[in-house]
Motif scaffolding. Structure first.
Motif, short mmCIF file in Angstrom:
data_model
loop_
_atom_site.label_atom_id
_atom_site.label_comp_id
_atom_site.label_asym_id
_atom_site.label_seq_id
_atom_site.Cartn_x
_atom_site.Cartn_y
_atom_site.Cartn_z
N THR A 55 116.92 95.80 31.50
CA THR A 55 115.68 95.06 31.06
C THR A 55 115.70 95.27 29.55
OG1 THR A 55 113.28 95.66 31.30
CG2 THR A 55 114.84 97.49 31.34
N SER A 74 115.42 86.45 27.96
CA SER A 74 114.90 87.26 26.82
C SER A 74 114.76 86.59 25.20
CB SER A 74 115.77 88.60 26.62
OG SER A 74 115.21 89.30 25.69
N SER A 121 113.38 91.26 32.25
CA SER A 121 113.92 92.01 33.32
C SER A 121 114.51 91.26 34.38
CB SER A 121 112.94 92.95 33.88
OG SER A 121 112.02 92.57 34.61
N SER A 122 115.43 92.00 35.08
CA SER A 122 116.01 91.46 36.52
C SER A 122 116.79 92.22 37.26
CB SER A 122 117.04 90.37 36.09
OG SER A 122 117.46 89.62 37.18
N MET A 132 119.13 88.72 33.39
CA MET A 132 118.14 89.11 32.43
C MET A 132 118.32 88.45 31.03
SD MET A 132 117.26 90.96 29.51
CE MET A 132 118.61 92.00 29.27
#
Lengths: 148, 403
Positions: B398, B286, B252-253, B282
């Motif tokens: 996210t 990931s 997430s960011s 983000m």
């Protein structure tokens, strides 16, 4: 036009619904005198919006409310058919709310409305110039097609 | 459960700054906050561009105080990947946790206070304290709609309409690009028994819907409802012992650009808005990348916002969403499946499920990833990408993943 200075108290009383404070006081005093004043950094020359008390570019506090030329182009706009009330306007004709990119600096934008220019004539990139109307008992800036 | 000590000695304070304390209101809380921030940054000896987290606040946000957006813009900071407005001791600990969590590397905490008029009769006599007090009492803020037309767009939704117009002009796209989002979301809502609007719509109905703020009409807007939703979050370790199948926050960011404090028309361009920042920050966090995404939820307060999230996520390049949507349209299902793989807004979104600020995208994701979405379950989904927020403030990107 009055030559006596407009007092701080008068600025506040003429704009009861605006949070007038020391950062924007001169801007609103300027509007009452039919001047569009925008802060300009005296050290690096950047025009600064909104009314930041210092320059976001160089951090100088030497920002001075400075009159713009009034020239610009339409960057984008919306024709509002219904929405939050606008003094002295109804929505029987959609009201143009326009973003003008001011000639002084790329990305320097000011939100306003149009006068004397039909909605159908508006286009992104249209050259416009500042004029003065009245809204809610105060002088108010607006724009019209330049050269028209 | 014993408190975690993982954070011990892991975060440090490296700079401080303060303005003089005065009785008279010699400067706005914002001006004082900016001054203190500059002093702290100088004290720390860092470059302002090193700062990628901000906690702004105190209780003066509504009256022109140093909220995190104003701090970012007033100091000319770079892109921010963690931000909060908070006060008292919480602001410091939130910030420390964010750094420990890796949400940002170097964070600024700014707080400012003012003398309230209700605390002091003499404060009432100060011209500017009085006006700030009135503004607090009436709920007006510096972004008041009535008093100054030039401040209008912080209090109305018209900027989204104008940006939609600007997009269509720059990229030569027709209104149908927005209409496809509206039709998709309504189709999905028709399958969702919890949705408020379930009657399918056609593109013709979309194009002919009542105009509100051109180019946006009634079917470009979210649907206000009275509702509430809630979620419980805990650690992954504890989640393993609980009854429900966990859904993990994989990456997430936040994202924020220096364009939205009160002049929403000031964003440099279509791609210089917060969704791009959030997604860009983000994805590197990931393991799951866009080709692995089963479900996509772009915030749809208004259709141009969902359009921006689609492009910011990387499903296509800026300006190419119309091509993407057309090639992704399933005629027999009357909805989108991006790239032939990713369904979009399976609950119907804010426009057709109902206006819950995008919170319902989280709960819909949980249902889908648990396999509990009933009649509108998409079989076999394991990953969900959410982009929730406006062009301007606090948006998040996210990736959620099934256990």
């Amino acid at each position: 036009m009055a030559t006596t200075k407009i007092t701080d108290e008068e600025v506040l009383s003429r704009y009861p619904a605006v949070l007038i404070n020391r950062d924007n006081l001169e801007h609103y005093r300027g509007l009452l005198q039919r001047k569009l004043l925008i802060n300009r950094c005296q050290d690096c020359g950047r025009w600064v919006r909104p009314h930041w008390p210092s320059c976001p570019n160089c951090w100088s506090t030497n920002v001075r409310p400075t009159e713009v030329s009034g020239k610009g182009t339409l960057y984008m706009f919306s024709l509002v058919h219904q929405g939050a009330p606008i003094p002295d306007h109804d929505f029987s004709t959609p009201v143009p709310i326009v973003t003008v990119e001011l000639a002084e600096q790329e990305g320097l934008r000011y939100l306003s409305t149009m006068v004397d220019t039909p909605n159908e004539a508006l286009y992104i990139g249209m050259p416009v110039r500042l004029v003065w109307t009245e809204r809610d008992g105060n002088p108010a800036p607006a724009f019209r097609q330049a050269g028209a | 459960m014993a408190p975690s000590s993982k954070m011990k000695d892991q975060v440090a304070i490296v700079g401080i700054g303060a303005t003089p304390y005065t009785r008279a209101m010699v400067a706005t809380p914002l001006a004082l906050g900016l001054e203190a921030a500059k002093l702290a940054i100088h004290d720390a000896g860092i470059d302002r561009r090193d700062i990628n987290g901000i906690c702004g606040g105190s209780t003066e946000i509504r009256r022109g105080g140093p909220g995190h957006m104003a701090v970012q813009e007033g100091l000319g900071l770079g892109e921010i990947t963690w931000c909060l407005d908070a006060s008292l001791g919480a602001c410091v600990i939130h910030t420390a946790q964010a750094i420990f969590a890796g949400a940002c590397d170097t964070a600024l905490v700014v707080q400012a206070y003012m003398r309230y008029t209700f605390m002091s009769a003499s404060a009432r006599n100060d011209l500017f304290l009085g006006r700030a007090g009135d503004a607090g009492a009436t709920g007006a803020s510096r972004q008041t709609v009535g008093g100054d037309l030039a401040e209008r767009w912080a209090g109305t939704a018209e900027s989204y309409a104008a940006w939609g117009q600007r997009y269509m002009h720059e990229y030569e796209a027709p209104r149908e690009v927005l209409g496809m989002i509206a039709v998709n979301n309504r189709t999905n809502a028709a399958r969702n028994e919890a949705a408020a609007l379930r009657t399918p719509i056609t593109m013709d109905e979309y194009l002919n819907a009542r105009m509100i703020r051109e180019p946006l009409g009634l079917l470009d807007c979210d649907y206000p409802v009275n509702c509430a939703e809630a979620m419980v979050l805990t650690t992954a370790e504890r989640a393993r012992d609980l009854a429900r199948k966990p859904v993990y926050i994989h990456a997430s960011s936040f994202g924020q650009t220096a364009s939205g404090s009160s002049y929403y028309e000031g964003a440099r361009s279509w791609t210089a808005t917060a969704p791009w920042v959030a997604m860009r920050a983000m994805w590197p966090r990931s393991d799951i990348q866009i080709d692995d995404i089963d479900l996509f939820f772009p915030y749809d307060g208004f259709t141009p916002i969902a359009l921006a999230w689609t492009e910011a996520a990387g499903f296509c390049k800026p300006g190419e969403a119309y091509d993407l949507y057309r090639s992704s349209w399933l005629e027999d299902e009357n909805r989108l499946k991006l790239g032939g793989r990713t369904y979009m807004s399976t609950n119907g979104g804010s426009m057709s499920h109902g206006r819950m600020g995008g919170f319902n995208y989280f709960t819909e994701s949980v249902k889908q990833l648990r396999g509990e979405a009933g009649d509108h379950q998409v079989p076999g989904v394991k990953t969900s990408l959410l982009g929730i927020g406006s062009y301007y403030h606090d948006p998040i990107a996210t990736v959620l993943r099934a256990a």
